[in-house]
Motif scaffolding. Structure first.
Motif, PDB file in Angstrom:
ATOM      1  N   ARG A   1      25.314  20.913 126.488  1.00 43.41           N
ATOM      2  CA  ARG A   1      25.458  21.786 125.320  1.00 43.41           C
ATOM      3  C   ARG A   1      26.535  22.829 125.571  1.00 43.41           C
ATOM      4  NH1 ARG A   1      20.452  24.333 122.764  1.00 43.41           N
ATOM      5  NH2 ARG A   1      20.467  25.528 124.668  1.00 43.41           N
TER       6      ARG A   1
ATOM      7  N   TYR B   1      29.578  25.680 123.305  1.00 48.74           N
ATOM      8  CA  TYR B   1      30.087  26.306 122.086  1.00 48.74           C
ATOM      9  C   TYR B   1      31.512  25.844 121.827  1.00 48.74           C
ATOM     10  CZ  TYR B   1      26.320  29.710 122.884  1.00 48.74           C
ATOM     11  OH  TYR B   1      25.112  30.313 123.099  1.00 48.74           O
TER      12      TYR B   1
ATOM     13  N   SER C   1      32.983  28.170 116.944  1.00 45.12           N
ATOM     14  CA  SER C   1      31.570  28.304 116.584  1.00 45.12           C
ATOM     15  C   SER C   1      30.852  29.236 117.548  1.00 45.12           C
ATOM     16  CB  SER C   1      30.900  26.926 116.610  1.00 45.12           C
ATOM     17  OG  SER C   1      29.515  27.041 116.391  1.00 45.12           O
ATOM     18  N   ASN C   2      29.799  29.871 117.070  1.00 45.23           N
ATOM     19  CA  ASN C   2      28.953  30.679 117.952  1.00 45.23           C
ATOM     20  C   ASN C   2      27.573  30.040 118.117  1.00 45.23           C
ATOM     21  OD1 ASN C   2      27.864  31.142 115.466  1.00 45.23           O
ATOM     22  ND2 ASN C   2      27.983  33.373 115.552  1.00 45.23           N
ATOM     23  N   LYS C   3      27.495  28.766 117.766  1.00 41.21           N
ATOM     24  CA  LYS C   3      26.243  28.021 117.872  1.00 41.21           C
ATOM     25  C   LYS C   3      26.429  26.854 118.837  1.00 41.21           C
ATOM     26  CE  LYS C   3      22.766  25.678 115.093  1.00 41.21           C
ATOM     27  NZ  LYS C   3      22.401  25.172 113.762  1.00 41.21           N
ATOM     28  N   LYS C   4      25.488  26.716 119.759  1.00 46.01           N
ATOM     29  CA  LYS C   4      25.565  25.618 120.717  1.00 46.01           C
ATOM     30  C   LYS C   4      25.333  24.295 120.018  1.00 46.01           C
ATOM     31  CE  LYS C   4      24.407  27.418 125.273  1.00 46.01           C
ATOM     32  NZ  LYS C   4      23.446  27.416 126.374  1.00 46.01           N
ATOM     33  N   GLN C   5      26.066  23.305 120.483  1.00 42.55           N
ATOM     34  CA  GLN C   5      25.827  21.952 120.000  1.00 42.55           C
ATOM     35  C   GLN C   5      25.888  21.001 121.192  1.00 42.55           C
ATOM     36  OE1 GLN C   5      29.114  22.122 117.168  1.00 42.55           O
ATOM     37  NE2 GLN C   5      30.121  20.475 118.273  1.00 42.55           N
TER      38      GLN C   5
END
Length: 197
Positions: A138, A140, A144-148
């Protein structure tokens, strides 16, 4: 407010109590044990809240004098701060473009050990057996500031680990440079000039 403070033989503040929080008998006992009653203004001066300097109490005169720790003590404290800064930089995340785009990943000790262990099997039958769809990590994306979740092939795992190793090496070299600057410092001002950003 008043404080009960015990000073050591060199005049440095040791045990400290708020006098109002002690019963009369406790206050008297502390005073007999070498504590001194200090008012709020004196206390704020001693701890450095007046002019940013800390003060010690001259054992002979009872006057407060600005205290400047020896350079070696200042260097030891700065070296500890540099070491903590370096460790935090190493484990604070890194960027890799192993997937073809720049992504910021974790670099804590657990992640380091896990991924380096996986990388040791990259290109082997064991890797193909354990990670038939690739290794999930995972991070960033730069936008983006959301983990994916990103799925890495064996080659991408190796590239990821190479980027991690470079990150660790870069952090260590930056830390070594700051350590050398601490060792070479000849004054408090030299130490203050070593920034930890």
């Amino acid at each position: 407010m008043q404080y009960l403070i015990k000073f050591d033989e060199s005049g440095k503040r040791q045990e400290t109590y708020v006098a109002d929080e002690k019963k009369e008998q406790e206050r008297e006992s502390l005073l007999q044990d070498g504590f001194i009653l200090v008012d709020e203004d004196e206390y704020q001066k001693i701890i450095g809240n007046i002019d940013g300097k800390t003060y010690i109490r001259n054992p002979e005169t009872g006057e407060y004098e600005a205290y400047e720790p020896p350079l070696e003590d200042l260097k030891s404290a700065k070296m500890a701060a540099v070491n903590a800064w370096t460790a935090a930089k190493i484990t604070g995340g890194f960027t890799s473009d192993a997937t073809g785009e720049a992504v910021t990943y974790d670099s804590d000790k657990d992640t380091q050990l896990t991924m380096q262990g996986i990388a040791a099997t990259a290109g082997t039958d064991l890797f193909a057996q354990k990670y038939p769809d690739g290794v999930a990590v995972r991070g960033y994306a730069q936008t983006s500031n959301k983990k994916q979740v990103y799925t890495l092939t064996a080659g991408q795992v190796q590239a990821w680990c190479a980027d991690l190793s470079k990150h660790i090496n870069d952090c260590k070299q930056a830390g070594w440079a700051k350590q050398a600057a601490v060792e070479a410092a000849e004054s408090k001002e030299d130490l203050d000039a070593i920034t930890l950003t």
